[in-house]
Scaffold this motif. Structure first.
Motif, PDB file in Angstrom:
ATOM      1  N   VAL A  49       1.075  -1.181  -0.178  1.00 16.76           N
ATOM      2  CA  VAL A  49       0.106  -0.128   0.192  1.00 16.76           C
ATOM      3  C   VAL A  49       1.200   1.176  -0.330  1.00 16.76           C
ATOM      4  CG1 VAL A  49      -1.693   1.646   1.362  1.00 16.76           C
ATOM      5  CG2 VAL A  49      -2.318  -1.411   1.414  1.00 16.76           C
ATOM      6  N   ASP A  50       1.870   0.961   0.745  1.00 13.68           N
ATOM      7  CA  ASP A  50       2.823   2.000   1.169  1.00 13.68           C
ATOM      8  C   ASP A  50       3.753   2.637  -0.801  1.00 13.68           C
ATOM      9  OD1 ASP A  50       2.219   2.837   3.556  1.00 13.68           O
ATOM     10  OD2 ASP A  50       3.813   1.614   4.574  1.00 13.68           O
ATOM     11  N   ALA A  51       3.898   1.289  -1.887  1.00 10.47           N
ATOM     12  CA  ALA A  51       4.249   1.410  -2.404  1.00 10.47           C
ATOM     13  C   ALA A  51       3.489   2.270  -3.278  1.00 10.47           C
ATOM     14  CB  ALA A  51       4.755   0.444  -3.449  1.00 10.47           C
ATOM     15  N   LEU A  52       1.837   1.858  -3.156  1.00  5.92           N
ATOM     16  CA  LEU A  52       1.225   1.961  -4.248  1.00  5.92           C
ATOM     17  C   LEU A  52       1.372   3.820  -4.010  1.00  5.92           C
ATOM     18  CD1 LEU A  52      -0.924  -0.331  -3.930  1.00  5.92           C
ATOM     19  CD2 LEU A  52      -0.300   0.224  -6.173  1.00  5.92           C
ATOM     20  N   ASN A  53       1.109   4.329  -2.847  1.00  4.52           N
ATOM     21  CA  ASN A  53       1.128   5.541  -2.696  1.00  4.52           C
ATOM     22  C   ASN A  53       2.095   6.277  -3.105  1.00  4.52           C
ATOM     23  OD1 ASN A  53      -1.954   5.892  -1.372  1.00  4.52           O
ATOM     24  ND2 ASN A  53      -0.849   5.280   0.212  1.00  4.52           N
ATOM     25  N   LYS A  54       3.097   5.801  -2.983  1.00  2.00           N
ATOM     26  CA  LYS A  54       4.292   6.798  -3.459  1.00  2.00           C
ATOM     27  C   LYS A  54       4.172   6.625  -5.066  1.00  2.00           C
ATOM     28  CE  LYS A  54       7.152   5.657   0.220  1.00  2.00           C
ATOM     29  NZ  LYS A  54       8.809   4.884   1.066  1.00  2.00           N
ATOM     30  N   ASN A  55       3.954   6.256  -5.905  1.00  2.00           N
ATOM     31  CA  ASN A  55       3.870   5.265  -6.523  1.00  2.00           C
ATOM     32  C   ASN A  55       2.578   5.677  -7.784  1.00  2.00           C
ATOM     33  OD1 ASN A  55       6.444   4.386  -8.072  1.00  2.00           O
ATOM     34  ND2 ASN A  55       6.245   3.600  -6.108  1.00  2.00           N
ATOM     35  N   ASN A  56       1.628   7.559  -7.129  1.00  2.00           N
ATOM     36  CA  ASN A  56       0.213   8.077  -8.005  1.00  2.00           C
ATOM     37  C   ASN A  56      -0.831   6.642  -7.545  1.00  2.00           C
ATOM     38  OD1 ASN A  56       1.273  10.615  -8.141  1.00  2.00           O
ATOM     39  ND2 ASN A  56       2.217  10.125  -9.270  1.00  2.00           N
ATOM     40  N   GLY A  57      -0.371   5.897  -7.227  1.00  2.00           N
ATOM     41  CA  GLY A  57      -1.750   4.770  -6.513  1.00  2.00           C
ATOM     42  C   GLY A  57      -1.580   3.805  -7.977  1.00  2.00           C
ATOM     43  N   PHE A  58      -0.560   2.798  -8.551  1.00  2.00           N
ATOM     44  CA  PHE A  58      -0.346   2.141  -9.628  1.00  2.00           C
ATOM     45  C   PHE A  58       1.514   2.055  -8.902  1.00  2.00           C
ATOM     46  CE2 PHE A  58       1.151   0.647 -13.636  1.00  2.00           C
ATOM     47  CZ  PHE A  58       0.061  -0.347 -13.824  1.00  2.00           C
TER      48      PHE A  58
ATOM     49  N   GLY B 165      -3.371 -10.612  -3.138  1.00  2.00           N
ATOM     50  CA  GLY B 165      -4.573 -11.326  -3.367  1.00  2.00           C
ATOM     51  C   GLY B 165      -5.908 -10.525  -1.702  1.00  2.00           C
ATOM     52  N   ASN B 166      -5.017 -10.687  -0.618  1.00  2.00           N
ATOM     53  CA  ASN B 166      -5.756 -10.008   0.712  1.00  2.00           C
ATOM     54  C   ASN B 166      -6.009  -8.912   0.203  1.00  2.00           C
ATOM     55  OD1 ASN B 166      -5.573 -12.121   2.228  1.00  2.00           O
ATOM     56  ND2 ASN B 166      -3.533 -11.572   2.723  1.00  2.00           N
ATOM     57  N   LEU B 167      -5.682  -7.952  -0.959  1.00  2.00           N
ATOM     58  CA  LEU B 167      -6.262  -6.641  -1.124  1.00  2.00           C
ATOM     59  C   LEU B 167      -7.027  -6.366  -1.217  1.00  2.00           C
ATOM     60  CD1 LEU B 167      -2.661  -5.142  -1.117  1.00  2.00           C
ATOM     61  CD2 LEU B 167      -4.472  -4.180   0.511  1.00  2.00           C
ATOM     62  N   TRP B 168      -6.724  -7.748  -2.646  1.00  2.00           N
ATOM     63  CA  TRP B 168      -8.076  -7.586  -3.471  1.00  2.00           C
ATOM     64  C   TRP B 168      -9.364  -8.035  -2.945  1.00  2.00           C
ATOM     65  CZ3 TRP B 168     -11.335 -11.703  -5.121  1.00  2.00           C
ATOM     66  CH2 TRP B 168     -11.860 -11.495  -6.714  1.00  2.00           C
ATOM     67  N   LYS B 169      -9.566  -8.772  -1.885  1.00  4.71           N
ATOM     68  CA  LYS B 169     -11.033  -9.085  -1.127  1.00  4.71           C
ATOM     69  C   LYS B 169     -11.352  -7.678  -0.880  1.00  4.71           C
ATOM     70  CE  LYS B 169      -9.461 -14.005  -1.224  1.00  4.71           C
ATOM     71  NZ  LYS B 169      -9.483 -15.529  -0.035  1.00  4.71           N
ATOM     72  N   LYS B 170     -10.364  -7.159  -0.038  1.00  3.30           N
ATOM     73  CA  LYS B 170     -10.558  -6.240   0.899  1.00  3.30           C
ATOM     74  C   LYS B 170     -10.814  -5.143  -0.152  1.00  3.30           C
ATOM     75  CE  LYS B 170      -7.923  -7.463   4.973  1.00  3.30           C
ATOM     76  NZ  LYS B 170      -6.354  -7.090   6.104  1.00  3.30           N
ATOM     77  N   GLY B 171     -11.204  -4.828  -1.177  1.00  2.84           N
ATOM     78  CA  GLY B 171     -11.414  -4.200  -2.372  1.00  2.84           C
ATOM     79  C   GLY B 171     -10.501  -2.795  -1.951  1.00  2.84           C
ATOM     80  N   VAL B 172      -9.444  -2.896  -0.959  1.00  2.00           N
ATOM     81  CA  VAL B 172      -8.538  -2.097  -1.545  1.00  2.00           C
ATOM     82  C   VAL B 172      -7.725  -1.715  -2.785  1.00  2.00           C
ATOM     83  CG1 VAL B 172      -6.525  -1.511  -0.551  1.00  2.00           C
ATOM     84  CG2 VAL B 172      -8.228  -2.470   0.766  1.00  2.00           C
TER      85      VAL B 172
ATOM     86  N   GLN C  13      -7.255  -2.587  -7.231  1.00  2.00           N
ATOM     87  CA  GLN C  13      -7.851  -3.702  -8.589  1.00  2.00           C
ATOM     88  C   GLN C  13      -6.795  -3.672  -9.308  1.00  2.00           C
ATOM     89  OE1 GLN C  13     -11.179  -0.618  -9.505  1.00  2.00           O
ATOM     90  NE2 GLN C  13      -9.590   0.128 -11.514  1.00  2.00           N
ATOM     91  N   PHE C  14      -7.416  -4.864 -10.657  1.00  2.00           N
ATOM     92  CA  PHE C  14      -6.306  -5.468 -11.304  1.00  2.00           C
ATOM     93  C   PHE C  14      -6.075  -4.858 -12.622  1.00  2.00           C
ATOM     94  CE2 PHE C  14      -6.695  -8.652  -8.102  1.00  2.00           C
ATOM     95  CZ  PHE C  14      -5.267  -8.619  -7.826  1.00  2.00           C
ATOM     96  N   GLU C  15      -5.076  -4.341 -13.263  1.00  2.00           N
ATOM     97  CA  GLU C  15      -5.209  -3.721 -14.480  1.00  2.00           C
ATOM     98  C   GLU C  15      -4.430  -4.870 -15.025  1.00  2.00           C
ATOM     99  OE1 GLU C  15      -5.181   0.448 -14.280  1.00  2.00           O
ATOM    100  OE2 GLU C  15      -6.620   1.181 -13.240  1.00  2.00           O
ATOM    101  N   GLU C  16      -4.423  -3.991 -16.991  1.00  2.00           N
ATOM    102  CA  GLU C  16      -3.185  -4.807 -17.330  1.00  2.00           C
ATOM    103  C   GLU C  16      -1.663  -4.414 -17.073  1.00  2.00           C
ATOM    104  OE1 GLU C  16      -2.904  -4.480 -22.252  1.00  2.00           O
ATOM    105  OE2 GLU C  16      -3.952  -4.002 -21.642  1.00  2.00           O
ATOM    106  N   GLY C  17      -0.881  -4.812 -16.912  1.00  2.00           N
ATOM    107  CA  GLY C  17       0.425  -4.605 -16.189  1.00  2.00           C
ATOM    108  C   GLY C  17       0.821  -3.992 -15.119  1.00  2.00           C
ATOM    109  N   GLY C  18      -0.008  -4.629 -14.337  1.00  2.00           N
ATOM    110  CA  GLY C  18      -0.385  -4.268 -12.887  1.00  2.00           C
ATOM    111  C   GLY C  18      -1.264  -3.563 -12.104  1.00  2.00           C
ATOM    112  N   ILE C  19      -1.266  -3.392 -10.556  1.00  2.00           N
ATOM    113  CA  ILE C  19      -2.340  -2.722  -9.334  1.00  2.00           C
ATOM    114  C   ILE C  19      -2.063  -1.903  -9.562  1.00  2.00           C
ATOM    115  CG2 ILE C  19      -1.983  -5.698  -9.147  1.00  2.00           C
ATOM    116  CD1 ILE C  19      -0.513  -4.011  -6.546  1.00  2.00           C
ATOM    117  N   ARG C  20      -3.750  -1.481  -9.109  1.00  2.00           N
ATOM    118  CA  ARG C  20      -4.001  -0.169  -8.488  1.00  2.00           C
ATOM    119  C   ARG C  20      -4.987   0.478  -7.452  1.00  2.00           C
ATOM    120  NH1 ARG C  20      -3.571   4.647 -11.352  1.00  2.00           N
ATOM    121  NH2 ARG C  20      -3.099   3.460 -13.334  1.00  2.00           N
ATOM    122  N   LEU C  21      -4.715   1.107  -6.243  1.00  2.00           N
ATOM    123  CA  LEU C  21      -5.346   1.592  -5.652  1.00  2.00           C
ATOM    124  C   LEU C  21      -6.796   2.129  -6.131  1.00  2.00           C
ATOM    125  CD1 LEU C  21      -3.450   3.311  -2.830  1.00  2.00           C
ATOM    126  CD2 LEU C  21      -3.958   1.122  -2.580  1.00  2.00           C
ATOM    127  N   LYS C  22      -7.753   1.308  -5.161  1.00  2.00           N
ATOM    128  CA  LYS C  22      -9.302   2.244  -5.626  1.00  2.00           C
ATOM    129  C   LYS C  22      -9.283   2.717  -4.929  1.00  2.00           C
ATOM    130  CE  LYS C  22     -11.940  -2.425  -6.388  1.00  2.00           C
ATOM    131  NZ  LYS C  22     -13.010  -3.308  -5.829  1.00  2.00           N
TER     132      LYS C  22
END
Length: 285
Positions: free
Chosen positions: A230-239, A267-274, A276-285
């Motif tokens: 989550v910290d890494a996502l926040n530092k990289n504009n959510g992706f 997998g845990n983050l996806w189940k919690k709705g935090v 979403q999976f996109e082409e080429g990576g993951i993004r914060l909802k």
């Protein structure tokens, strides 16, 4: 098996001693332990606030003439400890390591695995030689670790010192007492000889061989890993350009964790709705 030697005098050589100031001389202050054993604190360490009957903490070791002497200097390590020290001199007596004191620490030639070189650092164990009653150091660390009497169980958090690289991974010193191994597959960040860090007892094998990991054991280990993502996502504009098909090397470089733990964590983050999976990576909802 690790054994320690202590001379009959009550002053603890190579350790801190709490001593009482008894008298002032031209050479410095004399300090006394509860049993009446005296040691000199030379003038260069005496300060104006030191008064008779004051109790002060000093480090006691042998001077250049092998007499016990006290100092207020702070050594890099104490007796019966492991330390990663630099060789500052080599002469006919052996190598001398910088211990943070006026006097350097001797490693006799007989203790050296290979000839030590000035300017290089070595992981050693500091001990009191029973023949000379002097502090010396040795890189022959197998003599000073003990896996016969384990003081830990699987899952325990432990303190580690990185010992040496092997074909399997890294040998480590566990809690300043045991020997363990971090397998190469469990190393997800840069580590070097002499580094100190936390680890966990992954498995105790036959003959009390210790498998160590840098990540927590069990379900609870995923909480800090999830937060790291989550910290890494926040530092990289959510992706993050990481996903199930990313290589273990990409995941290790980007997040410092194994691919297996990465997949479980996202997998845990996806189940919690935090996320979403996109082409080429993951993004914060």
């Amino acid at each position: 098996m690790r054994l320690f030697y202590e001379p009959t005098a009550m002053l603890f050589l190579g350790k801190y001693n709490d001593l009482t100031i008894t008298r002032n001389t031209d050479q410095g202050l004399y300090l006394e332990d509860p049993q009446g054993e005296e040691v000199l604190l030379p003038n260069r360490y005496v300060t104006d606030d030191m008064q008779p009957d004051d109790r002060i903490r000093v480090f006691v070791y042998n001077d250049s003439e092998d007499r016990p002497v006290a100092t207020t200097e702070k050594p890099h390590a104490l007796r019966d400890e492991f330390a990663y020290l630099e060789a500052v001199d080599v002469n006919s007596k052996g190598a001398f390591l910088d211990m943070g004191l006026t006097k350097d620490l001797l490693v006799p030639f007989s203790e050296q695995l290979t000839p030590m070189e000035r300017g290089k650092k070595y992981l050693v164990f500091i001990y009191l030689d029973r023949v000379s009653s002097r502090l010396i150091a040795s890189p022959r660390l197998n003599r000073f670790v003990d896996n016969e009497r384990l003081t830990i169980v699987e899952g325990d958090e432990v303190d580690l010192i990185i010992w040496e690289r092997t074909d399997l991974g890294f040998n480590v010193i566990v809690n300043e007492f045991h020997k363990g191994l971090i397998f190469e597959s469990d190393v997800f960040k840069n580590i070097s000889v002499g580094d100190r860090m936390k680890g966990y007892v992954k498995k105790i094998r036959e003959e009390n061989k210790l498998d160590i990991t840098l990540e927590k054991i069990g379900v609870e280990r995923f909480e800090p890993l999830i937060q790291r993502i989550v910290d890494a996502l926040n530092k990289n504009n959510g992706f993050l350009p990481l996903h199930d098909d990313s290589s273990p090397e990409e995941i290790s470089k980007g997040l410092g964790m194994s691919k297996r733990n990465f997949k479980k964590s996202i997998g845990n983050l996806w189940k919690k709705g935090v996320i979403q999976f996109e082409e080429g990576g993951i993004r914060l909802k």
